[in-house]
Write an enzyme that holds these catalytic residues in place. Structure first.
Site, PDB file in Angstrom:
ATOM      1  N   SER A 155       0.815  -1.068   0.189  1.00  0.00           N
ATOM      2  CA  SER A 155      -0.052  -0.024   0.014  1.00  0.00           C
ATOM      3  C   SER A 155       0.907   1.347  -0.120  1.00  0.00           C
ATOM      4  CB  SER A 155      -0.804  -0.091   1.138  1.00  0.00           C
ATOM      5  OG  SER A 155      -2.028  -1.032   1.171  1.00  0.00           O
ATOM      6  N   ARG A 183       1.251   7.746   5.820  1.00  0.00           N
ATOM      7  CA  ARG A 183       0.238   6.877   6.672  1.00  0.00           C
ATOM      8  C   ARG A 183      -1.039   7.590   6.687  1.00  0.00           C
ATOM      9  NH1 ARG A 183       0.807   2.308   9.977  1.00  0.00           N
ATOM     10  NH2 ARG A 183       3.127   2.268   9.636  1.00  0.00           N
ATOM     11  N   HIS A 238      -2.902   6.452   3.660  1.00  0.00           N
ATOM     12  CA  HIS A 238      -3.049   5.070   3.851  1.00  0.00           C
ATOM     13  C   HIS A 238      -4.345   5.019   4.816  1.00  0.00           C
ATOM     14  CE1 HIS A 238      -2.653   0.925   5.886  1.00  0.00           C
ATOM     15  NE2 HIS A 238      -2.196   0.703   4.665  1.00  0.00           N
TER      16      HIS A 238
END
Length: 221
Positions: A20, A43, A46
């Site tokens: 990812s 992040r 994500h």
């Protein structure tokens, strides 16, 4: 050598997360963040598949350095505006660094004082954290309540409160963008903010998890 405590617990989980991140890196392209800042922003992307955070996330110049010091020294409180942040943070990752979480939004005295003073619970929760001595040197995560961030700025400017880092991501339509713009005017305390209306507790959790990962990498060195 890879991180141990701040990674997914299974090889399959780690592979999915790393794949990812690779996709995000590829699709994001060029950006203005340094490597540590990008680890935080990536992040966050994500966490909700929203590339807007590549442009909306702003960092105080000392944000990463101060966060690393606070995490690695241990025994640092993480003070949140809502319980969702405390629940979302990984307990094993926090325990590795000796960090503790605190939130007071539903405490009876907080509710009572909010009603009596015609303020919000979030305001009174920040004041309670201050009275308990939890804000100095803390990582403060605000993902829901703009009034909590506004009150924290007041505590910084008028009462000398000095958190190690403020992760200011309140989401919404009333005072959310304004509260984060206000935080950006603060030079005395490091911060990370999401400009505009977007934000949320999930993103606070993502940012703090990224910082824990950076701290473990530094710790291994």
């Amino acid at each position: 050598m890879s991180n141990v405590f701040t990674e997914q617990l299974t090889a399959a989980g780690r592979a999915i997360e790393h794949d990812s991140f690779a996709i995000i890196d590829q699709e994001a392209g060029a950006h203005s963040y340094d490597a540590a800042q990008w680890a935080v922003v990536r992040r966050m992307i994500h966490a909700n598949a929203d590339f807007d955070f590549q442009h909306l996330t702003a960092f105080h110049p000392d944000a990463i350095r101060s966060a690393m010091h606070a995490i690695l020294k241990g025994d640092t409180p993480v003070v949140a505006d809502v319980e969702m942040i405390c629940v979302g943070l990984s307990k094993p990752r926090l325990q590795h660094f000796g960090l503790s979480t605190h939130q007071f939004i539903s405490d009876e005295d907080v509710i009572r004082d909010a009603k009596a003073q015609d303020t919000t619970r979030a305001v009174q929760a920040m004041r309670k954290a201050h009275r308990l001595g939890l804000l100095h040197g803390a990582i403060v995560g605000i993902g829901n309540a703009p009034t909590a961030l506004i009150e924290l700025v007041r505590l910084i400017q008028e009462e000398g409160v000095r958190p190690a880092l403020v992760v200011g991501f309140p989401v919404g339509f009333v005072s959310a963008a304004e509260s984060k713009a206000l935080m950006e005017t603060v030079s005395e305390v490091p911060w990370i903010v999401i400009q505009g209306r977007k934000g949320g507790s999930t993103l606070v959790v993502a940012a703090i998890h990224a910082l824990l990962g950076l701290a473990e990498a530094e710790q291994r060195q």
